[in-house]
Design a protein around this motif. Structure first.
Motif, PDB file in Angstrom:
ATOM      1  N   ARG A  15      14.020  30.346  44.522  1.00 24.53           N
ATOM      2  CA  ARG A  15      14.348  28.983  44.951  1.00 24.53           C
ATOM      3  C   ARG A  15      13.835  27.949  43.948  1.00 24.53           C
ATOM      4  N   LEU A  16      12.623  28.162  43.452  1.00 21.93           N
ATOM      5  CA  LEU A  16      12.055  27.233  42.482  1.00 21.93           C
ATOM      6  C   LEU A  16      12.832  27.269  41.169  1.00 21.93           C
ATOM      7  N   SER A  17      13.323  28.438  40.809  1.00 24.23           N
ATOM      8  CA  SER A  17      14.113  28.570  39.590  1.00 24.23           C
ATOM      9  C   SER A  17      15.400  27.767  39.693  1.00 24.23           C
ATOM     10  N   ILE A  18      16.079  27.891  40.826  1.00 28.84           N
ATOM     11  CA  ILE A  18      17.332  27.143  41.021  1.00 28.84           C
ATOM     12  C   ILE A  18      17.066  25.640  40.989  1.00 28.84           C
ATOM     13  N   ALA A  19      15.993  25.218  41.669  1.00 30.71           N
ATOM     14  CA  ALA A  19      15.657  23.797  41.687  1.00 30.71           C
ATOM     15  C   ALA A  19      15.290  23.293  40.298  1.00 30.71           C
ATOM     16  N   SER A  20      14.559  24.106  39.532  1.00 29.44           N
ATOM     17  CA  SER A  20      14.142  23.689  38.194  1.00 29.44           C
ATOM     18  C   SER A  20      15.328  23.579  37.239  1.00 29.44           C
ATOM     19  N   ILE A  21      16.202  24.577  37.270  1.00 27.94           N
ATOM     20  CA  ILE A  21      17.375  24.534  36.396  1.00 27.94           C
ATOM     21  C   ILE A  21      18.244  23.326  36.737  1.00 27.94           C
ATOM     22  N   SER A  22      18.419  23.064  38.040  1.00 31.76           N
ATOM     23  CA  SER A  22      19.222  21.911  38.454  1.00 31.76           C
ATOM     24  C   SER A  22      18.565  20.606  38.013  1.00 31.76           C
ATOM     25  N   GLY A  23      17.241  20.502  38.227  1.00 28.40           N
ATOM     26  CA  GLY A  23      16.527  19.288  37.854  1.00 28.40           C
ATOM     27  C   GLY A  23      16.533  19.049  36.357  1.00 28.40           C
ATOM     28  N   LEU A  24      16.341  20.101  35.591  1.00 29.96           N
ATOM     29  CA  LEU A  24      16.352  19.964  34.133  1.00 29.96           C
ATOM     30  C   LEU A  24      17.739  19.594  33.625  1.00 29.96           C
ATOM     31  N   ALA A  25      18.776  20.130  34.278  1.00 29.32           N
ATOM     32  CA  ALA A  25      20.144  19.785  33.876  1.00 29.32           C
ATOM     33  C   ALA A  25      20.422  18.304  34.121  1.00 29.32           C
ATOM     34  N   VAL A  26      19.977  17.816  35.285  1.00 30.68           N
ATOM     35  CA  VAL A  26      20.154  16.394  35.594  1.00 30.68           C
ATOM     36  C   VAL A  26      19.375  15.533  34.597  1.00 30.68           C
ATOM     37  N   LEU A  27      18.157  15.948  34.301  1.00 31.94           N
ATOM     38  CA  LEU A  27      17.345  15.199  33.337  1.00 31.94           C
ATOM     39  C   LEU A  27      17.993  15.200  31.959  1.00 31.94           C
ATOM     40  N   GLY A  28      18.573  16.335  31.575  1.00 29.47           N
ATOM     41  CA  GLY A  28      19.246  16.415  30.288  1.00 29.47           C
ATOM     42  C   GLY A  28      20.424  15.454  30.203  1.00 29.47           C
TER      43      GLY A  28
END
Length: 217
Positions: free
Chosen positions: A34-47
């Protein structure tokens, strides 16, 4: 308590400890996914936000700021890549499911043993059969729990009679139990913490430099 009774209690505790550790392992791996999915999504938005930032606040003319923009984009891309590769290679969801199923089977075996040992007419052969079933279940699961999962179990049940020393105090002191819990949480989150710390620190430095160089109207 006779030697036979002591051996039975030790086996029962061993089965309980293994099933509890594997339940912990399953929860830890599920949390990681779950944390992996949230991190990838958050980093994509930040990018995406970083890519459109120059059009909003202006294209940086300072070479240092331009370099920070470029480095931040690379850091975000590498973080997403590393997390994705680790997750795809780790098969965390599959491991979590198999460990959970194995823990349930071990828990059922422990319940079976409780029914056997309360019968005053039970035989050593019945206990050996349970021991054999336990070893078979452990071998059947292709994945194993970690030491952190086992220690988390000991922290959770430190006041259980099975884990109380001869002096009447828990074998695992409360401070050590707290340490076990912290290590268990960090065991699956350190990759994400390092990635976010790196990205956020660069983001802070970048926008601090940008806004410091922007003249006030």
């Amino acid at each position: 308590m006779t030697d036979q009774e002591g051996a039975e209690r030790r086996l029962q505790t061993k089965i309980w400890q293994t099933s509890g550790a594997r339940f912990n392992a399953s929860r830890r791996l599920q949390n990681r996914e779950r944390l992996s999915i949230a991190s990838i999504s958050g980093l994509a938005v930040l990018g995406i936000a970083i890519s459109v930032a120059p059009s909003v606040i202006g294209v940086p003319t300072d070479p240092v700021q331009a370099g920070l923009y470029a480095f931040l984009g690379v850091a975000i891309g590498l973080s997403v890549l590393v997390i994705s590769l680790i997750d795809s290679g780790g098969r965390f969801s599959i491991r979590a499911e198999r460990l959970h199923d194995n823990a349930r089977d071990l828990s059922a075996l422990r319940n079976k043993m409780e029914l056997v040992i309360v019968d005053p007419k039970h035989t050593p052969g019945q206990i050996e059969e349970i021991r054999s079933d336990y070893e078979k279940l452990v071998r059947e699961c292709p994945f194993n729990h970690s030491e952190a999962d086992r220690n988390r179990f000991l922290a959770q049940h430190r006041k259980g009679k099975e884990f109380i020393g001869e002096n009447g105090t828990p074998n695992v002191p409360w401070l050590k139990a707290a340490y076990f819990v912290v290590v268990w949480h960090l065991h699956s989150t350190w990759v994400f913490l390092v990635s976010w710390l790196l990205v956020l620190s660069i983001t802070y430095e970048l926008f601090s430099a940008v806004f410091a160089s922007t003249p006030c109207e």
